[in-house]
Write a protein that holds these residues in place. Structure first.
Motif, PDB file in Angstrom:
ATOM      1  N   UNK A  70       0.848  -1.185   0.000  1.00 56.58           N
ATOM      2  CA  UNK A  70       0.000   0.000   0.000  1.00 56.58           C
ATOM      3  C   UNK A  70       0.886   1.237   0.000  1.00 56.58           C
ATOM      4  N   UNK A  71       0.426   2.258  -0.701  1.00 58.32           N
ATOM      5  CA  UNK A  71       1.142   3.523  -0.816  1.00 58.32           C
ATOM      6  C   UNK A  71       0.183   4.644  -0.426  1.00 58.32           C
ATOM      7  N   UNK A  72       0.724   5.641   0.272  1.00 61.24           N
ATOM      8  CA  UNK A  72      -0.046   6.846   0.598  1.00 61.24           C
ATOM      9  C   UNK A  72       0.357   7.954  -0.361  1.00 61.24           C
ATOM     10  N   UNK A  73      -0.637   8.636  -0.891  1.00 59.08           N
ATOM     11  CA  UNK A  73      -0.405   9.821  -1.720  1.00 59.08           C
ATOM     12  C   UNK A  73      -0.982  11.021  -1.001  1.00 59.08           C
ATOM     13  N   UNK A  74      -0.255  12.123  -1.012  1.00 59.38           N
ATOM     14  CA  UNK A  74      -0.723  13.352  -0.377  1.00 59.38           C
ATOM     15  C   UNK A  74      -0.665  14.489  -1.375  1.00 59.38           C
ATOM     16  N   UNK A  75      -1.732  15.268  -1.402  1.00 62.92           N
ATOM     17  CA  UNK A  75      -1.780  16.471  -2.238  1.00 62.92           C
ATOM     18  C   UNK A  75      -2.170  17.623  -1.334  1.00 62.92           C
ATOM     19  N   UNK A  76      -1.523  18.757  -1.514  1.00 59.51           N
ATOM     20  CA  UNK A  76      -1.779  19.933  -0.686  1.00 59.51           C
ATOM     21  C   UNK A  76      -2.575  20.964  -1.489  1.00 59.51           C
ATOM     22  N   UNK A  77      -3.487  21.638  -0.809  1.00 55.20           N
ATOM     23  CA  UNK A  77      -4.356  22.643  -1.420  1.00 55.20           C
ATOM     24  C   UNK A  77      -4.372  23.879  -0.534  1.00 55.20           C
ATOM     25  N   UNK A  78      -4.650  25.018  -1.128  1.00 56.25           N
ATOM     26  CA  UNK A  78      -4.806  26.251  -0.361  1.00 56.25           C
ATOM     27  C   UNK A  78      -6.070  26.964  -0.827  1.00 56.25           C
ATOM     28  N   UNK A 130      -4.745  25.875   4.536  1.00 57.49           N
ATOM     29  CA  UNK A 130      -3.930  24.909   3.808  1.00 57.49           C
ATOM     30  C   UNK A 130      -4.483  23.536   4.177  1.00 57.49           C
ATOM     31  N   UNK A 131      -4.789  22.737   3.161  1.00 58.80           N
ATOM     32  CA  UNK A 131      -5.390  21.416   3.361  1.00 58.80           C
ATOM     33  C   UNK A 131      -4.501  20.353   2.742  1.00 58.80           C
ATOM     34  N   UNK A 132      -4.198  19.313   3.515  1.00 56.13           N
ATOM     35  CA  UNK A 132      -3.496  18.141   2.997  1.00 56.13           C
ATOM     36  C   UNK A 132      -4.482  16.981   2.978  1.00 56.13           C
ATOM     37  N   UNK A 133      -4.580  16.351   1.826  1.00 55.78           N
ATOM     38  CA  UNK A 133      -5.441  15.190   1.658  1.00 55.78           C
ATOM     39  C   UNK A 133      -4.530  14.001   1.355  1.00 55.78           C
ATOM     40  N   UNK A 134      -4.614  12.954   2.171  1.00 54.80           N
ATOM     41  CA  UNK A 134      -3.806  11.757   1.970  1.00 54.80           C
ATOM     42  C   UNK A 134      -4.729  10.569   1.720  1.00 54.80           C
ATOM     43  N   UNK A 135      -4.462   9.878   0.624  1.00 53.33           N
ATOM     44  CA  UNK A 135      -5.223   8.681   0.276  1.00 53.33           C
ATOM     45  C   UNK A 135      -4.310   7.457   0.384  1.00 53.33           C
ATOM     46  N   UNK A 136      -4.906   6.284   0.436  1.00 55.77           N
ATOM     47  CA  UNK A 136      -4.170   5.030   0.583  1.00 55.77           C
ATOM     48  C   UNK A 136      -4.693   4.039  -0.442  1.00 55.77           C
ATOM     49  N   UNK A 137      -3.765   3.405  -1.144  1.00 58.66           N
ATOM     50  CA  UNK A 137      -4.167   2.399  -2.118  1.00 58.66           C
ATOM     51  C   UNK A 137      -2.969   1.642  -2.656  1.00 58.66           C
ATOM     52  N   UNK A 138      -3.243   0.752  -3.566  1.00 59.99           N
ATOM     53  CA  UNK A 138      -2.197  -0.040  -4.201  1.00 59.99           C
ATOM     54  C   UNK A 138      -1.986   0.459  -5.625  1.00 59.99           C
ATOM     55  N   UNK A 139      -0.743   0.528  -6.065  1.00 61.72           N
ATOM     56  CA  UNK A 139      -0.492   0.936  -7.453  1.00 61.72           C
ATOM     57  C   UNK A 139      -1.178  -0.016  -8.430  1.00 61.72           C
ATOM     58  N   UNK A 140      -1.682   0.539  -9.509  1.00 61.56           N
ATOM     59  CA  UNK A 140      -2.352  -0.244 -10.552  1.00 61.56           C
ATOM     60  C   UNK A 140      -1.319  -1.134 -11.245  1.00 61.56           C
ATOM     61  N   UNK A 141      -1.629  -2.413 -11.366  1.00 61.57           N
ATOM     62  CA  UNK A 141      -0.673  -3.385 -11.911  1.00 61.57           C
ATOM     63  C   UNK A 141      -0.929  -3.747 -13.370  1.00 61.57           C
ATOM     64  N   UNK A 142      -2.030  -3.277 -13.914  1.00 64.85           N
ATOM     65  CA  UNK A 142      -2.359  -3.573 -15.310  1.00 64.85           C
ATOM     66  C   UNK A 142      -1.549  -2.643 -16.214  1.00 64.85           C
ATOM     67  N   UNK A 143      -0.572  -3.201 -16.929  1.00 66.31           N
ATOM     68  CA  UNK A 143       0.306  -2.377 -17.766  1.00 66.31           C
ATOM     69  C   UNK A 143      -0.418  -1.751 -18.956  1.00 66.31           C
ATOM     70  N   UNK A 144      -1.604  -2.208 -19.264  1.00 68.77           N
ATOM     71  CA  UNK A 144      -2.380  -1.611 -20.354  1.00 68.77           C
ATOM     72  C   UNK A 144      -3.173  -0.388 -19.888  1.00 68.77           C
ATOM     73  N   UNK A 145      -3.269  -0.205 -18.579  1.00 69.51           N
ATOM     74  CA  UNK A 145      -3.997   0.926 -18.007  1.00 69.51           C
ATOM     75  C   UNK A 145      -3.130   2.173 -18.110  1.00 69.51           C
TER      76      UNK A 145
END
Length: 149
Positions: free
Chosen positions: A3-11, A34-49
């Motif tokens: 699992x990987x966490x991604x964070x994006x910051x907004x103002x 200032x807002x930080x949004x962090x999501x959690x998921x697995x990287x997409x493994x389908x190489x055609x995606x």
């Protein structure tokens, strides 16, 4: 799979007032949020995606947060929906950007509102991990999914 966490910051800029509060925040005043949004998921493994190797495209996360949070609140005045009708009417007549909410617009309650708006709009394979909202440069509130399970 990891699992990987991604964070994006907004103002965004917004004003609010805390009804019935016995301090200076009872008055209308503004913040550079200032807002930080962090999501959690697995990287997409389908190489055609097209998003192969990504948990979620940062651009898609940006679009989602802008739609449900930043755009509605940026340069708005956030007040409780039970604010005196005279004040609300005057602000509306003057064409001010007014957002009426069913809660006291504290940093804490805003985070809960943001959670409610984001969670159901994320892809099913993505979890909202955390939110962090700075009201000032030195003060922020946090919401973590793991604290609420």
């Amino acid at each position: 799979m990891d699992y990987i966490r991604l964070t994006r910051q907004f103002t965004f800029e917004a004003a609010h007032a805390l009804a019935n509060y016995n301090g200076p925040c009872k008055n209308i005043h503004g913040h550079s949020y200032k807002l930080q949004v962090t999501i959690l998921g697995q990287p997409i493994t389908n190489s055609a995606d097209a998003t192969y190797g990504m948990v979620m495209d940062f651009g898609d996360l940006k679009k989602l947060v802008n739609e449900f949070i930043v755009s509605p609140l940026d340069h708005a005045l956030i007040l409780r929906e039970d604010t005196t009708p005279e004040l609300v009417g005057t602000l509306q007549q003057l064409h001010h950007k007014l957002v009426l909410v069913p809660y006291q617009p504290t940093c804490e309650n805003m985070l809960l509102d943001f959670r409610n708006k984001l969670q159901p709009n994320l892809p099913a394979c993505i979890k909202l991990h955390s939110l962090r909202l700075w009201e000032t440069e030195n003060s922020f509130a946090e919401w973590y999914a793991s604290d609420n399970t």
